[in-house]
Structure formats: structure tokens, C-alpha cells
Design a protein around this motif. Structure first.
Motif, PDB file in Angstrom:
ATOM      1  N   TYR A  69       0.866  -1.176   0.000  1.00 47.55           N
ATOM      2  CA  TYR A  69       0.000   0.000   0.000  1.00 47.55           C
ATOM      3  C   TYR A  69       0.907   1.232   0.000  1.00 47.55           C
ATOM      4  O   TYR A  69       1.592   1.495   0.995  1.00 47.55           O
ATOM      5  CB  TYR A  69      -0.915  -0.005   1.217  1.00 47.55           C
ATOM      6  N   PRO A  70       0.957   1.983  -1.104  1.00 46.52           N
ATOM      7  CA  PRO A  70       2.025   2.977  -1.267  1.00 46.52           C
ATOM      8  C   PRO A  70       1.768   4.316  -0.577  1.00 46.52           C
ATOM      9  O   PRO A  70       2.598   5.215  -0.687  1.00 46.52           O
ATOM     10  CB  PRO A  70       2.057   3.169  -2.790  1.00 46.52           C
ATOM     11  N   GLY A  71       0.639   4.475   0.103  1.00 43.90           N
ATOM     12  CA  GLY A  71       0.297   5.778   0.662  1.00 43.90           C
ATOM     13  C   GLY A  71       1.340   6.316   1.614  1.00 43.90           C
ATOM     14  O   GLY A  71       1.753   7.478   1.510  1.00 43.90           O
ATOM     15  N   LEU A  72       1.780   5.504   2.560  1.00 44.52           N
ATOM     16  CA  LEU A  72       2.767   5.947   3.546  1.00 44.52           C
ATOM     17  C   LEU A  72       4.083   6.296   2.872  1.00 44.52           C
ATOM     18  O   LEU A  72       4.686   7.347   3.150  1.00 44.52           O
ATOM     19  CB  LEU A  72       2.978   4.844   4.589  1.00 44.52           C
ATOM     20  N   THR A  73       4.550   5.426   1.982  1.00 42.51           N
ATOM     21  CA  THR A  73       5.832   5.651   1.320  1.00 42.51           C
ATOM     22  C   THR A  73       5.798   6.920   0.475  1.00 42.51           C
ATOM     23  O   THR A  73       6.728   7.738   0.522  1.00 42.51           O
ATOM     24  CB  THR A  73       6.174   4.441   0.432  1.00 42.51           C
ATOM     25  N   LEU A  74       4.733   7.106  -0.301  1.00 44.69           N
ATOM     26  CA  LEU A  74       4.634   8.291  -1.151  1.00 44.69           C
ATOM     27  C   LEU A  74       4.482   9.559  -0.319  1.00 44.69           C
ATOM     28  O   LEU A  74       5.015  10.617  -0.686  1.00 44.69           O
ATOM     29  CB  LEU A  74       3.442   8.151  -2.102  1.00 44.69           C
ATOM     30  N   THR A  75       3.778   9.459   0.820  1.00 40.02           N
ATOM     31  CA  THR A  75       3.627  10.629   1.690  1.00 40.02           C
ATOM     32  C   THR A  75       4.964  11.062   2.263  1.00 40.02           C
ATOM     33  O   THR A  75       5.351  12.241   2.175  1.00 40.02           O
ATOM     34  CB  THR A  75       2.646  10.314   2.829  1.00 40.02           C
ATOM     35  N   ALA A  76       5.697  10.113   2.869  1.00 37.56           N
ATOM     36  CA  ALA A  76       6.995  10.453   3.451  1.00 37.56           C
ATOM     37  C   ALA A  76       7.994  10.875   2.368  1.00 37.56           C
ATOM     38  O   ALA A  76       8.791  11.797   2.575  1.00 37.56           O
ATOM     39  CB  ALA A  76       7.545   9.260   4.230  1.00 37.56           C
ATOM     40  N   GLY A  77       7.953  10.199   1.211  1.00 38.33           N
ATOM     41  CA  GLY A  77       8.846  10.588   0.119  1.00 38.33           C
ATOM     42  C   GLY A  77       8.561  11.992  -0.379  1.00 38.33           C
ATOM     43  O   GLY A  77       9.494  12.754  -0.676  1.00 38.33           O
ATOM     44  N   THR A  78       7.276  12.362  -0.437  1.00 41.88           N
ATOM     45  CA  THR A  78       6.912  13.715  -0.859  1.00 41.88           C
ATOM     46  C   THR A  78       7.371  14.746   0.162  1.00 41.88           C
ATOM     47  O   THR A  78       7.886  15.815  -0.209  1.00 41.88           O
ATOM     48  CB  THR A  78       5.387  13.815  -1.052  1.00 41.88           C
ATOM     49  N   ILE A  79       7.200  14.448   1.451  1.00 45.71           N
ATOM     50  CA  ILE A  79       7.667  15.366   2.500  1.00 45.71           C
ATOM     51  C   ILE A  79       9.181  15.546   2.405  1.00 45.71           C
ATOM     52  O   ILE A  79       9.699  16.677   2.476  1.00 45.71           O
ATOM     53  CB  ILE A  79       7.262  14.842   3.891  1.00 45.71           C
ATOM     54  N   TRP A  80       9.908  14.445   2.221  1.00 42.73           N
ATOM     55  CA  TRP A  80      11.366  14.527   2.094  1.00 42.73           C
ATOM     56  C   TRP A  80      11.763  15.355   0.879  1.00 42.73           C
ATOM     57  O   TRP A  80      12.674  16.195   0.951  1.00 42.73           O
ATOM     58  CB  TRP A  80      11.945  13.111   1.984  1.00 42.73           C
ATOM     59  N   ASN A 115      15.744  23.432   0.657  1.00 44.57           N
ATOM     60  CA  ASN A 115      17.095  23.465   1.250  1.00 44.57           C
ATOM     61  C   ASN A 115      17.078  23.163   2.742  1.00 44.57           C
ATOM     62  O   ASN A 115      17.815  23.763   3.530  1.00 44.57           O
ATOM     63  CB  ASN A 115      17.775  24.814   0.996  1.00 44.57           C
ATOM     64  N   ILE A 116      16.211  22.233   3.126  1.00 45.96           N
ATOM     65  CA  ILE A 116      16.210  21.708   4.504  1.00 45.96           C
ATOM     66  C   ILE A 116      16.683  20.267   4.400  1.00 45.96           C
ATOM     67  O   ILE A 116      15.884  19.349   4.156  1.00 45.96           O
ATOM     68  CB  ILE A 116      14.810  21.785   5.139  1.00 45.96           C
ATOM     69  N   PRO A 117      17.970  20.023   4.559  1.00 40.43           N
ATOM     70  CA  PRO A 117      18.536  18.698   4.229  1.00 40.43           C
ATOM     71  C   PRO A 117      18.334  17.660   5.322  1.00 40.43           C
ATOM     72  O   PRO A 117      19.277  17.241   6.004  1.00 40.43           O
ATOM     73  CB  PRO A 117      20.026  19.004   4.029  1.00 40.43           C
ATOM     74  N   LEU A 118      17.098  17.212   5.509  1.00 42.38           N
ATOM     75  CA  LEU A 118      16.832  16.137   6.464  1.00 42.38           C
ATOM     76  C   LEU A 118      17.020  14.790   5.778  1.00 42.38           C
ATOM     77  O   LEU A 118      16.737  14.640   4.590  1.00 42.38           O
ATOM     78  CB  LEU A 118      15.412  16.240   7.006  1.00 42.38           C
ATOM     79  N   SER A 119      17.461  13.813   6.547  1.00 46.42           N
ATOM     80  CA  SER A 119      17.641  12.474   6.003  1.00 46.42           C
ATOM     81  C   SER A 119      16.293  11.784   5.865  1.00 46.42           C
ATOM     82  O   SER A 119      15.294  12.189   6.477  1.00 46.42           O
ATOM     83  CB  SER A 119      18.553  11.647   6.903  1.00 46.42           C
ATOM     84  N   VAL A 120      16.261  10.728   5.060  1.00 49.04           N
ATOM     85  CA  VAL A 120      15.034   9.952   4.887  1.00 49.04           C
ATOM     86  C   VAL A 120      14.606   9.343   6.216  1.00 49.04           C
ATOM     87  O   VAL A 120      13.413   9.308   6.551  1.00 49.04           O
ATOM     88  CB  VAL A 120      15.242   8.862   3.816  1.00 49.04           C
ATOM     89  N   GLU A 121      15.570   8.873   6.995  1.00 47.53           N
ATOM     90  CA  GLU A 121      15.235   8.259   8.290  1.00 47.53           C
ATOM     91  C   GLU A 121      14.556   9.251   9.216  1.00 47.53           C
ATOM     92  O   GLU A 121      13.580   8.923   9.897  1.00 47.53           O
ATOM     93  CB  GLU A 121      16.496   7.705   8.947  1.00 47.53           C
ATOM     94  N   THR A 122      15.052  10.491   9.263  1.00 46.00           N
ATOM     95  CA  THR A 122      14.446  11.509  10.133  1.00 46.00           C
ATOM     96  C   THR A 122      13.014  11.802   9.722  1.00 46.00           C
ATOM     97  O   THR A 122      12.116  11.917  10.575  1.00 46.00           O
ATOM     98  CB  THR A 122      15.278  12.802  10.086  1.00 46.00           C
ATOM     99  N   VAL A 123      12.768  11.907   8.425  1.00 48.55           N
ATOM    100  CA  VAL A 123      11.406  12.144   7.941  1.00 48.55           C
ATOM    101  C   VAL A 123      10.502  10.978   8.309  1.00 48.55           C
ATOM    102  O   VAL A 123       9.360  11.173   8.756  1.00 48.55           O
ATOM    103  CB  VAL A 123      11.410  12.374   6.417  1.00 48.55           C
ATOM    104  N   CYS A 124      10.999   9.756   8.161  1.00 51.56           N
ATOM    105  CA  CYS A 124      10.201   8.577   8.505  1.00 51.56           C
ATOM    106  C   CYS A 124       9.880   8.527   9.992  1.00 51.56           C
ATOM    107  O   CYS A 124       8.770   8.150  10.386  1.00 51.56           O
ATOM    108  CB  CYS A 124      10.945   7.307   8.090  1.00 51.56           C
ATOM    109  N   VAL A 125      10.841   8.908  10.825  1.00 52.37           N
ATOM    110  CA  VAL A 125      10.629   8.862  12.274  1.00 52.37           C
ATOM    111  C   VAL A 125       9.529   9.823  12.707  1.00 52.37           C
ATOM    112  O   VAL A 125       8.703   9.497  13.574  1.00 52.37           O
ATOM    113  CB  VAL A 125      11.954   9.170  13.007  1.00 52.37           C
ATOM    114  N   PHE A 126       9.466  11.014  12.074  1.00 54.07           N
ATOM    115  CA  PHE A 126       8.535  12.046  12.540  1.00 54.07           C
ATOM    116  C   PHE A 126       7.259  12.133  11.708  1.00 54.07           C
ATOM    117  O   PHE A 126       6.434  13.015  11.960  1.00 54.07           O
ATOM    118  CB  PHE A 126       9.238  13.407  12.546  1.00 54.07           C
ATOM    119  N   THR A 127       7.070  11.232  10.754  1.00 50.70           N
ATOM    120  CA  THR A 127       5.838  11.265   9.952  1.00 50.70           C
ATOM    121  C   THR A 127       4.607  10.983  10.805  1.00 50.70           C
ATOM    122  O   THR A 127       3.584  11.671  10.707  1.00 50.70           O
ATOM    123  CB  THR A 127       5.937  10.254   8.800  1.00 50.70           C
ATOM    124  N   ALA A 128       4.671   9.960  11.652  1.00 45.90           N
ATOM    125  CA  ALA A 128       3.510   9.584  12.472  1.00 45.90           C
ATOM    126  C   ALA A 128       3.105  10.686  13.448  1.00 45.90           C
ATOM    127  O   ALA A 128       1.906  10.995  13.557  1.00 45.90           O
ATOM    128  CB  ALA A 128       3.790   8.276  13.205  1.00 45.90           C
TER     129      ALA A 128
END
Length: 786
Positions: free
Chosen positions: A99-110, A117-130
Motif C-alpha cells: 500500500y504505497p500511501g505511507l511511502t509516497l507521503t513520506a517521500g513527498t515530505i522529504w 534546502n532543509i537537508p533532512l535524512s530519509v530516516e528523520t522524515v520517517c521517524v517524525f511522519t507519524a
């Protein structure tokens, strides 16, 4: 002669006061909502503060790995990604099975953050998505409850949802699972449905279909929506509440929502071919039949209408029967009658334990106990019945939907503990309604009885009784009367004043009669405040202690302080740095996602559990003697076997405790694995009374190998007993790594030639001795013709 002027001047003053009051209330509600969003985000950060920014649990590691791939390779590569590091040698098509909703949401935020120019890592975005989406879910709850019972109930429900432990358990920082965004999508879809039902706006109906599409992308629980809304539509039709607004709210959702749902690869034609969706189509047909009946009723005479309605109903019944016959024919060919295994487990709680042990083996698929309700919703369990009663006074289309929502979610949460997450928003909505109305009753009673405030309360009651529209009409009428005759008051205005005065007095008197005694109101208000304080304390404790500990890093407290167990990451780091990239690692399916994401090694099975036979093969290997297990793993090209063992430190969720599920799942496919062979008198034992089959199986040996060397007694702290077989050697496996606390143990399969070499040398020595003897006796050569 000045009386009309003063009364005319009082009307705009009243209108201005109401406008100012509404504006101030709107601004105050906005700031309260902002604080609720901040609270919802902040209460979920304990895991980051206490530990570090780390992904929790098992499934989130797969989601994190997929999001990393999306951010690195782009969306087109993501849709076509064939992952050869999972389910070896089968592999998995990721784009068509998630189900791609979560992945596409976090990927879009990243992507947006990096574009700014806010260079956050993918892991940081994933941690704070919820935590971010928990704030959105609170605001969506406010909107939904406001449509049902007003702003006060909406704010209360939003505050309750921001803190409810059941939702916190799935949305703490690092809990990067589908439910992180799905609960927001669920509540927002319900809000747009109720908004469309209240307004009849096609714009909101279109937004509702799009929100439903986002829910389908995010979580398989979307089937709850597409069954609950048709149930409510059917309820409205049966109770005589059909309207054009109901048609606009439902028809676009079925048509547009189904078309959009079919675009999601993991759903595809299941949106029209599986039994979970058939109820929506059947209600769709019934809705059109009823709408047509109402239409012809408006254009025909009563006599003609009776003839026409007979024809329409008969044709409609024929069409319904034909559709039902087609659906029955479609589902008859399926052994599960078109239902998925998880859906059948909800409809029949005993189905999974009988036919699909892989579903029954998951802890979150077990039915909850009564204490879990008080743990996950706490005092809301007592407020829900009061909220249901409040929804019936008066009963509207929106409030009837809330009653239906709470009734169905209570049932589903009683079947599967994971669905407490669906029940929590309904509990918060009904509890918010109950608390809001209770506060309204108690504060109004105090206001009417405190000295010096009673007269003001009567004025407030009179003011609230007149609507804004009436005030505007009064202003217009007053201006007209001034233009025509400034000296002579209008007869109509005099008559209206005489009618309004007794009306407002009657309303004020009625409210005074409904007021509760002052002492009771004050005590009840204080008790409600105390109840809310206890709820806040429990929620903060649950967020800080119960639900913020990641499964990858464990802690325990003792008299000498806090102990941290980082064995999982220690084991995965060893695999990553000490094994070849192409090596295959076998373990029980619980650890597949973590092994692939953290160790970057190929696994045989993982948490997707889509292939029961493959999982049964691993379960059979773990349940078999060492030699048979080696042959199974060798046939799968496995080089390392990973087991989780908690007997030394008292970690209860280890493989020995899960072992009976391995036996059951393996025995479901391979009949030679029989559960009674591992039980002594119906009991699961690992001590001296354990069966020989249990003591000689691979899981027992890999878990307890050299365990006696730890304390000399081989005492298992989880099972609280000494093990039955303490001294044994491994012939087909060798231990290569055991973590510091013995929680993860890794074994390597011995190569085939090492096992055959001894026999080969032995046979060579035998042949050499026989040949030497033959040479001595002079009969070394054999006759080839004999």
C-alpha cells in the motif's frame, strides 16, 4: 415616540455583539486547535528523547527501506522494483504488493524539505511522519465531531484523540507503519461524508472520493469505510431519512471512489471482484431504486404512482436478484467465498485458528482482554455509553452515523486487538460529545443560580434564541420604517415585539427549570475535571513508558540502574560486516524485514507472510531434527540461521515461545510434523519432562547450545525452569556469533564436503586394506565376466 428608534437601534447592537462573540470564539477555537496539534506531536516524542531517532518494531523497517529506495531511485523505479533480497528464491514485486500511501507521503515530505534546502535524512522524515499526522488526525476529529454536535464537542474530541493511548501506540516517533497516515485518512473521509450529507455539496462529495482514494493507498482497512458508509445509507433509507443530500453523499463515492481504488496496484480488480466491496454495489442499486420512486412520486398522481411504484419495485427486485445471482456465482468458485482470510477472521473469530494459523500466530491479531480496553482508552470506556445516548437527542443523519461507527468498531476491536486503533477515534468522538454536553449542563446550571449572574444569563438566553438571519431582517425592516414614517411605529414591529418577549421569557424559564441544583453541578463539574486530569496522567504515562520503547532496543530497570539491551543491532551489524553480500539468512518471519533493512542480506521469509508454504518450510526446518533441518536449509541455499533467545535475560518474545506456531504452520503443509509430538500431557515443556521430539528439534538445539556454560544450571528465566537436555553437540551447524546478552544467536551451516570427507577417507582406507589383503592372497583382480 422614541421607543421604535431605540428598539431598531438595539437590533444592530445585538447583531454586532453576536458577530463579535462568534469571531472571538472562532479565534479562540483556532488557537485551541493549534495547541492540540502541538500536544499531539509533542506527546509522541518520548522515544526520541529517551532513546534516539530510531525506527520501531518490525514492519516499519520494510517501509523505511522502501522509502529509501523511492528517494534514491524515483517513483518509476519504485513501481517496477523487483526485490530479490526477500522470499528467496521467489522474490517480491514491491510496487504491486504494498500500500504505497505511507511511502509516497513520506517521500513527498522529504522531497519538499530538500527542495526548500532543509537537508533532512530519509530516516528523520520517517521517524517524525507519524507524530505529524497525529496532529492532522486530531484536527480531522474536530471537523467530524463539529459536524455532528458543534464546536465544543469537536474541540473536546480532538483533545481526547491527541492523547488516547491506543492511537499513541501506533503513532509514536519512529513507528513508521501504515496506520500512521491511515487513521487520519479514515477520520477525514468520514468527515467529508458527513459534510456532504449535511450540505449536499458535490464539491465535498468529490473531495470525499479523493480522501477515500488516499485511504485505499494507505491501508487495507479501507474495507471498513466501504462497508460502514453503505450500512449507514441503508439505515437512512429504512428509517425514512432518504434525501437528495444522501444520494449526493453516496453515489459519487461508489463510482469515483471505486475507479480510483482500482488504480492502486495492490488492490486492482479486487475493488470490484471481492466480497468486501459487494455491499456497496448492492446499496448503490437500492439507492437508485428509492430515488426513482421518489422522483416519480413527485410527477405522477397518487393513482398513477401506485401503478408505477409496483412496476419500479418489481423491476428493482428483479435487478437486485439478478445482481445477487451474479455475485453468488462469482464467489461460489472461491473456497473462501470471495473473502480474504483477514476478513473471514473478523466475521468468524475462530476461522484463523482453524484454517490459517499464520494469521492467528500474530499477537496483534489476537482478541483483546478487558484490561487492554482500560489501558488503551482508559476513562473513555465509561463515557462512550453517555455519548451514544447524547447522539439520540436529537437523532440526525450525522449522529446516527456516529452511533453506527461506534457499534461496529466495538465489535471489530473485540475480535482483533489491532483494530482497537479503529475503535479509538469513535470512542473519542462519543466521549467528546458526552463531556461537552455534560459541561454545558453543569455550567448553565451554575450560571442560572449564582447571584448577580441570573439576569445576565436570561439576557444571554434571549440573545442566543434569535438567529443572525432574523437580526438582519430586523435591521432591514427598521430602516424601511424610518424612511416611511419616523414618528409613527410600525404595527408589525409592535406585534413582533409583543410576540418575542413572551417567547424569550418562556425559553429562559424553561432553561431555569432544567437547571440542576447548584451543589450538585459544582461537585459534578469538579469530578469531570478530576476525571480529565486522571486521563491526562494515564496518557502521558502510556506515551512515556508503555509505548515509546522500540523493539530494536530494549531496556530494563533493576536495583543497580537502567540496563540497555542492544543485541538486535549488534547481531545485524555482525551480519552486515562479516558475511558476503549474497549470503542467505534464515530466521522466523518476524525478523525478515529487520534483517533485510539493517543487515542488507537476503532472507527466506519476512513479515509480509504472503506465501504460507514458504513459511511452513522454515517452520518445518526449525521443528525437525538437525540433519533433516540441514537438508531443508541447504536446499534453499541458506548459509546462516538466526534465532532469538531470551532465556538468559528474561526476554519473553523469543523463538522458543513462538515455537508452537512454527509447528502448527509447518504441520499445516507438511503432515509429518504433528503438534502432539512436542507436547507432554497437552503441555508445552522444555524441562526434563519434555518429549524426545522437542529435545532433539533444531530450534531447541540452536537456542540452548552451550547454555549450561552461563550459570552451570541452564536455568531458563522466561520459562522459569531448568532445561531438559543440557549437554549436546552440533554436527551440521556451527555457532559463529552470539550477542552480549545471548538474545540473538547466529549459526552457520557446515558445508557438505566437510560432512562427507570423513566417510570418504574411511571408505578409501577400507578399500586400501582390502586391496592389500587381496594382493597378499594373490586374488587382487576380479573376473570382469562374473
Amino acid at each position: 415616540m422614541a421607543a421604535p428608534e431605540s428598539s431598531a437601534a438595539a437590533v444592530p447592537t445585538l447583531y454586532t455583539n453576536n458577530a463579535l462573540r462568534n469571531a472571538f470564539g472562532g479565534v479562540l477555537a483556532f488557537f485551541i486547535l493549534l495547541l492540540i496539534g502541538v500536544m499531539a506531536f509533542s506527546i509522541r516524542l518520548f522515544s526520541v528523547i529517551k532513546y534516539e531517532s530510531v525506527i520501531h518494531e518490525f514492519d516499519p523497517y520494510f517501509n523505511y527501506r522502501v522509502t529509501q529506495f523511492l528517494a534514491k531511485n524515483g517513483i518509476y523505479e519504485f513501481w517496477n522494483w523487483f526485490d530479490d533480497r526477500t522470499w528467496y528464491p521467489l522474490g517480491r514485486v514491491i510496487g504491486g504488493t504494498v500500500y504505497p500511501g505511507l511511502t509516497l507521503t513520506a517521500g513527498t515530505i522529504w522531497w519538499l524539505l530538500n527542495s526548500l534546502n532543509i537537508p533532512l535524512s530519509v530516516e528523520t522524515v520517517c521517524v517524525f511522519t507519524a507524530p505529524i499526522f497525529s496532529a492532522f488526525a486530531s484536527w480531522a476529529t474536530y471537523l467530524l465531531t463539529k459536524e455532528v454536535k458543534g464546536t465544543g464537542a469537536g474541540l473536546t474530541a480532538a483533545a481526547l484523540l491527541a492523547m488516547v493511548p491506543s492511537y499513541i501506540s501506533r503513532s509514536v516517533a519512529g513507528s513508521y507503519d501504515n496506520e500512521a497516515v491511515a487513521i487520519f485518512a479514515l477520520i477525514f473521509t468520514f468527515y467529508l461524508y458527513i459534510k456532504t450529507l449535511n450540505t449536499g455539496s458535490l464539491f465535498y462529495a468529490t473531495l470525499n472520493s479523493i480522501a477515500y482514494f488516499y485511504m485505499v493507498c494507505s491501508w487495507g482497512g479501507y474495507t471498513f469505510i466501504i462497508n460502514l458508509i453503505p450500512m449507514h445509507v441503508l439505515l437512512c433509507i429504512v428509517t425514512g431519512r432518504f434525501s437528495s443530500r444522501l444520494y449526493i453523499a453516496y453515489a459519487p463515492l461508489v463510482v469515483l471512489g471505486t475507479l480510483l481504488a482500482a488504480l492502486v496496484p495492490v488492490v486492482g480488480f479486487n475493488a470490484v471482484m471481492t466480497s468486501e466491496h459487494f455491499a456497496s454495489f448492492l446499496v448503490f442499486i437500492i439507492l437508485h431504486v428509492v430515488a426513482f420512486v421518489y422522483y416519480i412520486k413527485g410527477i405522477l398522481t397518487p393513482k398513477m404512482f401506485k401503478v408505477a411504484v409496483t412496476l419500479v419495485v418489481s423491476v428493482g427486485l428483479a435487478v437486485c436478484c439478478a445482481v445477487i445471482a451474479v455475485l453468488v456465482a462469482l464467489v461460489a468458485s472461491s473456497p473462501t467465498k470471495g473473502w480474504s482470510g483477514r476478513s473471514l477472521s473478523l466475521l468468524d473469530p475462530t476461522y484463523a485458528s482453524k484454517y490459517i494459523p499464520i494469521i492467528a500466530s500474530v499477537s496483534e491479531h489476537q482478541p483483546p482482554t478487558w484490561p487492554s480496553y482500560f489501558m488503551d482508552i482508559n476513562v473513555l470506556a465509561f463515557l462512550v455509553p453517555a455519548g451514544i445516548i447524547a447522539c439520540f437527542s436529537p437523532l440526525s443523519d450525522a449522529s446516527s452515523f456516529v452511533v453506527l461507527y461506534i457499534a461496529t468498531s466495538v465489535y471489530f476491536s473485540g475480535v482483533m486487538v489491532r483494530l482497537m486503533l479503529v475503535f479509538a477515534p469513535a470512542a473519542c468522538i462519543t466521549s467528546g460529545i458526552a463531556l461537552s454536553q455534560a459541561f454545558d449542563v453543569f455550567t448553565r446550571s451554575i450560571k442560572f443560580q449564582l447571584p448577580g449572574i441570573a439576569s445576565k444569563a436570561e439576557v444571554d438566553a434571549a440573545e442566543t434564541s434569535s438567529s443572525t438571519a432574523e437580526a438582519q431582517n430586523d435591521v432591514v425592516k427598521a430602516e424601511k420604517s424610518e424612511e416611511t414614517s419616523k414618528n409613527r411605529p410600525s404595527k408589525k414591529s409592535k406585534k413582533k415585539e409583543k410576540e418575542e418577549k413572551p417567547l424569550t421569557k418562556a425559553k429562559a424559564e424553561k432553561k431555569r427549570l432544567l437547571a440542576l441544583p447548584l451543589d450538585s453541578s459544582v461537585i459534578s463539574l469538579l469530578l469531570l475535571i478530576l476525571l480529565g486530569a486522571l486521563y491526562v496522567v494515564h496518557c502521558v504515562w502510556a506515551a512515556a513508558e508503555a509505548y515509546s520503547a522500540p523493539s530494536i532496543v530494549l531496556t530494563s530497570r533493576s536495583h543497580d540502574g537502567l540496563h540497555v539491551f542492544d543485541d538486535f543491532r549488534e547481531a545485524y551489524a555482525w551480519l552486515r560486516h562479516n558475511t558476503d553480500v549474497d549470503d542467505k539468512v534464515a530466521s522466523w518471519w518476524d525478523y525478515g524485514y529487520q534483517t533485510t533493512a539493517m543487515a542488507n542480506r537476503t532472507v527466506i521469509v519476512d513479515n509480509n507472510t504472503w506465501n504460507n508454504t514458504h513459511i511452513a518450510t522454515v517452520g518445518t526446518a526449525m521443528s525437525s531434527p538437525e540433519k533433516a533441518a540441514w537438508e531443508i536449509f541447504h536446499s534453499l541455499d541458506v548459509k546462516y540461521v538466526l534465532v532469538v533467545f531470551g532465556g538468559l535475560v528474561g526476554y519473553p518474545s523469543d523463538d522458543i515461545n513462538k515455537f508452537l506456531w512454527m509447528v502448527r504452520i509447518g504441520g499445516g503443509v507438511f503432515p509429518h510434523i504433528k503438534e502432539p509430538d512436542y507436547l507432554r500431557d497437552g503441555q508445552y515443556r522444555i524441562d526434563s519432562q519434555a518429549t524426545p521430539t522437542m529435545l532433539n528439534c533444531l530450534m531447541y538445539k540452536l537456542s540452548y547450545y552451550r547454555f549450561v556454560e552461563t550459570d552451570g544450571k541452564a536455568f531458563d528465566r522466561v520459562r522459569q525452569t531448568e532445561i531438559g537436555k543440557k549437554y549436546f553437540k552440533l554436527t551440521h551447524f556451527e555457532e559463529v556469533f552470539t550477542t552480549h546478552h545471548w538474545m540473538v544467536r547466529i549459526y552457520k551451516l557446515k558445508p557438505p564436503k566437510n560432512r562427507i570427507r570423513g566417510k570418504t577417507k574411511k571408505s578409501k582406507s577400507k578399500t586400501s586394506t582390502t586391496s592389500s589383503r587381496a594382493k597378499r592372497s594373490g586374488t587382487g583382480k576380479k573376473n570382469p565376466w562374473h
